[in-house]
Design an enzyme around this catalytic site. Structure first.
Site, mmCIF file in Angstrom:
data_model
loop_
_atom_site.group_PDB
_atom_site.id
_atom_site.type_symbol
_atom_site.label_atom_id
_atom_site.label_comp_id
_atom_site.label_asym_id
_atom_site.label_seq_id
_atom_site.Cartn_x
_atom_site.Cartn_y
_atom_site.Cartn_z
ATOM 1 N N LYS A 224 8.420 -17.996 -10.257
ATOM 2 C CA LYS A 224 7.706 -16.848 -10.827
ATOM 3 C C LYS A 224 6.471 -17.354 -11.586
ATOM 4 O O LYS A 224 6.571 -18.289 -12.386
ATOM 5 C CB LYS A 224 8.640 -16.100 -11.772
ATOM 6 C CG LYS A 224 8.034 -14.845 -12.333
ATOM 7 C CD LYS A 224 8.980 -14.135 -13.285
ATOM 8 C CE LYS A 224 8.220 -13.043 -14.015
ATOM 9 N NZ LYS A 224 8.902 -12.610 -15.215
ATOM 10 N N LYS B 121 -13.050 1.137 15.640
ATOM 11 C CA LYS B 121 -11.758 0.442 15.788
ATOM 12 C C LYS B 121 -11.249 0.537 17.222
ATOM 13 O O LYS B 121 -10.626 -0.384 17.740
ATOM 14 C CB LYS B 121 -10.742 0.988 14.784
ATOM 15 C CG LYS B 121 -11.087 0.538 13.365
ATOM 16 C CD LYS B 121 -10.217 1.115 12.278
ATOM 17 C CE LYS B 121 -10.803 0.717 10.916
ATOM 18 N NZ LYS B 121 -10.109 1.284 9.777
ATOM 19 N N LYS C 29 -10.847 -3.129 18.800
ATOM 20 C CA LYS C 29 -9.444 -3.523 18.948
ATOM 21 C C LYS C 29 -8.918 -3.278 20.371
ATOM 22 O O LYS C 29 -7.733 -3.464 20.638
ATOM 23 C CB LYS C 29 -8.581 -2.808 17.912
ATOM 24 C CG LYS C 29 -9.013 -3.155 16.471
ATOM 25 C CD LYS C 29 -8.099 -2.576 15.425
ATOM 26 C CE LYS C 29 -8.659 -2.806 14.023
ATOM 27 N NZ LYS C 29 -7.661 -3.286 13.074
ATOM 28 N N ASP D 95 -4.238 -6.281 4.932
ATOM 29 C CA ASP D 95 -5.295 -7.075 5.574
ATOM 30 C C ASP D 95 -5.357 -8.494 5.034
ATOM 31 O O ASP D 95 -5.886 -9.383 5.683
ATOM 32 C CB ASP D 95 -6.657 -6.402 5.357
ATOM 33 C CG ASP D 95 -6.782 -5.145 6.196
ATOM 34 O OD1 ASP D 95 -6.175 -5.104 7.281
ATOM 35 O OD2 ASP D 95 -7.466 -4.203 5.761
ATOM 36 N N ASN E 251 0.847 -1.194 0.000
ATOM 37 C CA ASN E 251 0.000 0.000 0.000
ATOM 38 C C ASN E 251 0.881 1.242 0.000
ATOM 39 O O ASN E 251 2.112 1.139 0.001
ATOM 40 C CB ASN E 251 -0.956 -0.021 1.193
ATOM 41 C CG ASN E 251 -0.198 -0.091 2.503
ATOM 42 O OD1 ASN E 251 0.552 0.820 2.835
ATOM 43 N ND2 ASN E 251 -0.356 -1.187 3.237
ATOM 44 N N PHE F 231 -4.128 3.339 14.657
ATOM 45 C CA PHE F 231 -4.404 4.319 13.612
ATOM 46 C C PHE F 231 -5.591 3.838 12.782
ATOM 47 O O PHE F 231 -5.851 2.634 12.714
ATOM 48 C CB PHE F 231 -3.181 4.499 12.699
ATOM 49 C CG PHE F 231 -2.227 5.554 13.200
ATOM 50 C CD1 PHE F 231 -1.549 5.385 14.398
ATOM 51 C CD2 PHE F 231 -2.025 6.720 12.479
ATOM 52 C CE1 PHE F 231 -0.689 6.362 14.875
ATOM 53 C CE2 PHE F 231 -1.158 7.709 12.940
ATOM 54 C CZ PHE F 231 -0.494 7.522 14.132
#
Ligand code: CTP
Length: 405
Positions: free
Chosen positions: A289, A337, A341, A279, A210, A323
């Site tokens: 490959k 969250k 969490k 995630d 990301n 975060f």
């Protein structure tokens, strides 16, 4: 206390007159050293009148014909007499010279001779600021422990719009003041910080990841170190140098990050999960490959362990900060969250706004607290926000002591 104010050759040099005053208003004695470029923008007499001190205009400028040894090595004397070196504007040229140890005028020579804290306020055209060379020089200077007062966004003297405008004199003066009067309010704490993205391999040459740059996590590490904490920095792959003094634990995947966090959890008193953990991952990665043989392929991904939730279940007395990077419903998602969490605070930010979020040097965040309150922090550099986030964490610490006693 005495500080040297180095003024580089940029149009922002005029703002450094204000800066000299702002420093003097804080009771500091200010000795100005100007590069030859700076003298094209502002007359040395202006600074001499403001500070009441002779302005240094060159390496040999003050050496009289009958130069004594002391005047010829003025940069050594100035380095010893002053507690801090601030450079504003710090041009791209000065940053490059400082980063590489070049010393061809008074200011660059003074920089090498100087042993105290250094505060740099860059100012330049947006493209120069964004150039890989400038960013690499900044990374090296940051890693050396210097405080960079990030430039703001806006209209620049060259007519372009974007980052590069020197920070306001008050903000630079505040940074100088903070360097001279460091808070040691995190002494005794061990802060475990995760930062950056994770990379989840698909085969030996490809991966899913990301846009996280790691800048926020590294800024938190820098702030915690400056405030006296021990810092363990578990970092995904980023292009940043770790701040001096941090114990760096480099990782690649979510599974490796989870392992590193639990390996180092014991001594931690504060855990901050700023990493953008993937995630999903490919549970079983082929060892060869993958070839382009099929017209279409589909990937079946499995969830990665949710590290924050797992720490939340085993956190003991630790303060746990997570975060939430969102594109909508920021407060609701941050609160969700926080609860699911078992965190003590969630730092929420919108990542689809321009000028803040992922690769940016600036951010705008809202803090979700267990009391149900939200604290909205102003848009600021990630380094400034790091201090504001720790201010809030210390409030949580105090509140916890109060309820225990
Ligand atoms: N996090 C984690 N482990 C994961 C995923 C996320 O520890 N596998 C942590 C992040 O470090 C962050 C917090 O959880 O502190 C929230 O991450 P975010 O990606 O915003 O939330 P998710 O739980 O992944 O939810 P969603 O992607 O659905 O928004």
């Amino acid at each position: 206390m005495n500080v040297v104010l180095g003024v580089g050759g940029g149009i922002a040099a005029y703002k450094s007159c204000e800066l000299a005053r702002a420093l003097m208003q804080r009771g500091l004695s200010v000795r100005v050293a100007m590069t030859s470029g700076a003298q094209e923008f502002v007359r040395p007499l202006t600074f001499a009148s403001l500070t009441g001190q002779k302005v240094i205009t060159g390496l040999f400028a003050s050496a009289s014909p009958e130069a004594t040894l002391s005047s010829a090595v003025e940069h050594i004397g100035v380095a010893q007499e002053n507690q801090l070196l601030a450079v504003a504007p710090a041009t791209a040229d000065l940053l490059g010279k400082f980063a590489h140890g070049l010393a061809d005028d008074f200011l660059t020579t003074l920089y090498l001779a100087f042993r105290g804290p250094v505060v740099l306020a860059p100012a330049m055209n947006t493209h120069m600021w964004q150039h890989a060379a400038t960013q690499a020089n900044l990374a090296a200077l940051r890693a050396r422990g210097h405080r960079i007062v990030e430039p703001g966004d806006g209209y620049l003297a060259c007519g372009s719009v974007g980052p590069g405008r020197m920070a306001e004199p008050e903000a630079i003066a505040e940074a100088v003041w903070a360097e001279l009067n460091p808070r040691r309010d995190l002494e005794g704490e061990t802060v475990l910080i995760t930062a950056g993205p994770t990379q989840e391999p698909l085969d030996p040459v490809r991966y899913i990841s990301n846009r996280s740059s790691g800048k926020m996590g590294y800024a938190l590490a820098e702030a915690a170190l400056q405030r006296g904490a021990r810092v363990i920095l578990v970092s995904g792959p980023v292009r940043l140098d770790p701040p001096q003094g941090a114990a760096l634990v480099p990782v690649r995947t979510a599974i490796e990050m989870r392992q590193a966090v639990f390996d180092h959890l014991d001594p931690a008193t504060i855990v901050i999960k700023s990493a953008a953990v993937a995630d999903f991952h490919l549970a079983s990665v082929p060892s060869h490959k993958v070839k382009k043989t099929a017209a279409r392929i589909s990937l079946e991904l499995d969830p990665t362990p949710d590290i924050l939730s797992e720490v939340g279940r085993r956190k003991g007395d630790r303060l746990l900060i997570g975060f939430a990077a969102e594109t909508e419903n920021l407060k609701a998602e941050a609160r969700r969250k926080l609860e699911t969490k078992n965190a003590d605070m969630i730092v929420g930010n919108l990542v689809n706004q321009s000028g803040t979020g992922f690769e940016s040097d600036q951010n705008e965040v809202v803090l979700a607290l267990r009391t149900g309150d939200f604290v909205e922090l102003p848009r600021a550099s990630k380094r400034e926000l790091a201090d504001l986030i720790f201010d809030q964490i210390l409030k949580l610490r105090l509140a916890r002591y109060a309820t225990q006693s």
